[in-house]
Design a protein around this motif. Structure first.
Motif, mmCIF file in Angstrom:
data_model
loop_
_atom_site.group_PDB
_atom_site.id
_atom_site.type_symbol
_atom_site.label_atom_id
_atom_site.label_comp_id
_atom_site.label_asym_id
_atom_site.label_seq_id
_atom_site.Cartn_x
_atom_site.Cartn_y
_atom_site.Cartn_z
ATOM 1 N N ILE A 34 1.062 3.232 -11.668
ATOM 2 C CA ILE A 34 2.326 3.857 -12.054
ATOM 3 C C ILE A 34 2.265 4.208 -13.535
ATOM 4 N N GLN A 75 6.436 0.350 -4.210
ATOM 5 C CA GLN A 75 5.955 1.196 -5.284
ATOM 6 C C GLN A 75 4.631 1.838 -4.960
ATOM 7 N N GLN A 76 4.145 1.724 -3.779
ATOM 8 C CA GLN A 76 2.801 2.245 -3.474
ATOM 9 C C GLN A 76 2.681 3.718 -3.807
ATOM 10 N N ALA A 77 3.642 4.540 -3.446
ATOM 11 C CA ALA A 77 3.554 5.952 -3.783
ATOM 12 C C ALA A 77 4.959 6.446 -4.003
ATOM 13 N N LYS A 78 5.488 6.248 -5.198
ATOM 14 C CA LYS A 78 6.866 6.562 -5.472
ATOM 15 C C LYS A 78 7.109 8.043 -5.455
ATOM 16 N N ARG A 97 0.859 -1.545 -11.374
ATOM 17 C CA ARG A 97 0.162 -1.119 -10.171
ATOM 18 C C ARG A 97 0.746 -1.890 -8.994
ATOM 19 N N GLY A 103 -3.749 3.503 -4.489
ATOM 20 C CA GLY A 103 -3.288 4.356 -5.569
ATOM 21 C C GLY A 103 -3.827 4.002 -6.943
ATOM 22 N N SER A 109 -0.856 10.691 -8.902
ATOM 23 C CA SER A 109 -1.535 11.275 -7.749
ATOM 24 C C SER A 109 -2.151 12.600 -8.173
ATOM 25 N N SER A 123 8.925 4.799 -12.151
ATOM 26 C CA SER A 123 8.040 4.225 -11.136
ATOM 27 C C SER A 123 7.328 5.306 -10.349
ATOM 28 N N ALA A 161 4.216 7.199 -9.049
ATOM 29 C CA ALA A 161 2.813 6.930 -8.779
ATOM 30 C C ALA A 161 1.946 8.113 -9.187
#
Length: 311
Positions: free
Chosen positions: A270, A5-8, A165, A267, A150, A146, A148
């Protein structure tokens, strides 16, 4: 599958996943789990490597919401239905259930929010890459997939507060678990990480005395730990939690130390996306998320989906 899930916002960062993570308190710190210091702190006196002890951490259910900052109930009279958009195949967050209907953590959370607001809730499944266009063209009201937060996405949509998160954590073999990890503890230790990842950048910045070993992907990274090629691996705690608890790990390994949550590397969290300027819905969802958490329903949902906590 167990996704990262770091950067979906990009499919490549989603990784393998079979369950869900949850959040941590943004203002009050972690609830039930201590966050690791993001920067190296030289000890006042030389410190020995801490004694290795077996890990027996209880299930941690962190929360994103600060009880001291209770949001005011917004005017909900203008809301009659919320059309949620989610993606088609991202278990256990979003997937098609046995009855053919949308299922998963995000879907259950969306329904809980609609129950709190007392409005009709629909959930439509789409391919992830089509969700933002569907939202901006008014084919839905909110994205719960989900996604992320940004700067790039903020230019196109507005986000609610985060509802979870993705922390980073170290994993070691079970016979070498450390209850706490600091940069000085890993001096000279072999630490594996995926090449080119935010996790590698973090280690290079903060764990300068560790011996880093870069691997092309998660499978190679985890295999290196199982074979004893490295002492620790460092990565997305959500996917690692499900690997630890799954058959692929061969019951070899466990988390060492607590979560790392430095937003510059890992990040902003979410959130639920709404159309630009839709403050009525965004505020209603923020209020409902706090209420769902305050009533313990978020904890119930978390425990239903997670057997190993990433926090």
């Amino acid at each position: 599958m167990a996704p990262s899930q770091q950067a979906k916002s990009s499919k490549s960062v989603r990784g393998l996943l079979a369950g869900l993570a949850a959040g941590l308190c943004l203002l009050g710190g972690l609830t039930g789990a201590g966050a690791q210091a993001p920067a190296k702190q030289p000890p006042a006196a030389p410190q020995a490597t801490p004694q290795v002890v077996p890990q027996a951490a209880p299930q941690a259910v962190p929360g994103f919401w600060d009880p001291r900052r209770r949001p005011e109930r917004p005017d909900l009279s203008r809301l009659t239905v919320i059309r949620f958009l989610t993606e088609t195949d991202y278990p256990p967050f979003n997937y098609t259930g046995a009855d053919g209907n949308p299922a998963g953590f995000n879907v259950d959370f969306a329904r809980a929010l609609c129950e709190e607001i007392k409005v009709t809730c629909t959930v439509q499944m789409r391919r992830f890459e089509t969700l933002v266009d569907a939202l901006t063209s008014n084919r839905g009201d909110a994205i719960i997939a989900s996604m992320a937060v940004s700067p790039q996405l903020r230019a196109r949509v507005d986000f609610t507060d985060p509802y979870y998160r993705v922390p980073a954590r170290f994993v070691s073999r079970k016979d070498a678990v450390m209850p706490e990890i600091r940069p000085e503890y890993l001096e000279g230790k072999k630490v594996g990480v995926v090449a080119g990842s935010a996790h590698e950048a973090y280690l290079k910045a903060m764990f300068t005395d560790a011996e880093l070993h870069a691997y092309p992907n998660d499978d190679a990274l985890r295999a290196a730990l199982r074979k004893g090629e490295v002492d620790f691996i460092f990565g997305d705690a959500i996917s690692l939690a499900f690997w630890i608890n799954g058959t692929d790990s061969g019951d070899c390994c466990a988390f060492s130390g607590g979560p790392f949550v430095e937003s510059r590397f890992f990040g902003e969290g979410i959130g639920i996306a709404v159309r630009k300027g839709n403050d009525v819905l965004r505020q209603a969802l923020n209020w409902a998320m706090f209420r769902v958490w305050e009533k313990g329903r978020y904890t119930d949902l978390w425990l239903r989906y997670f057997s190993v906590s990433p926090f």
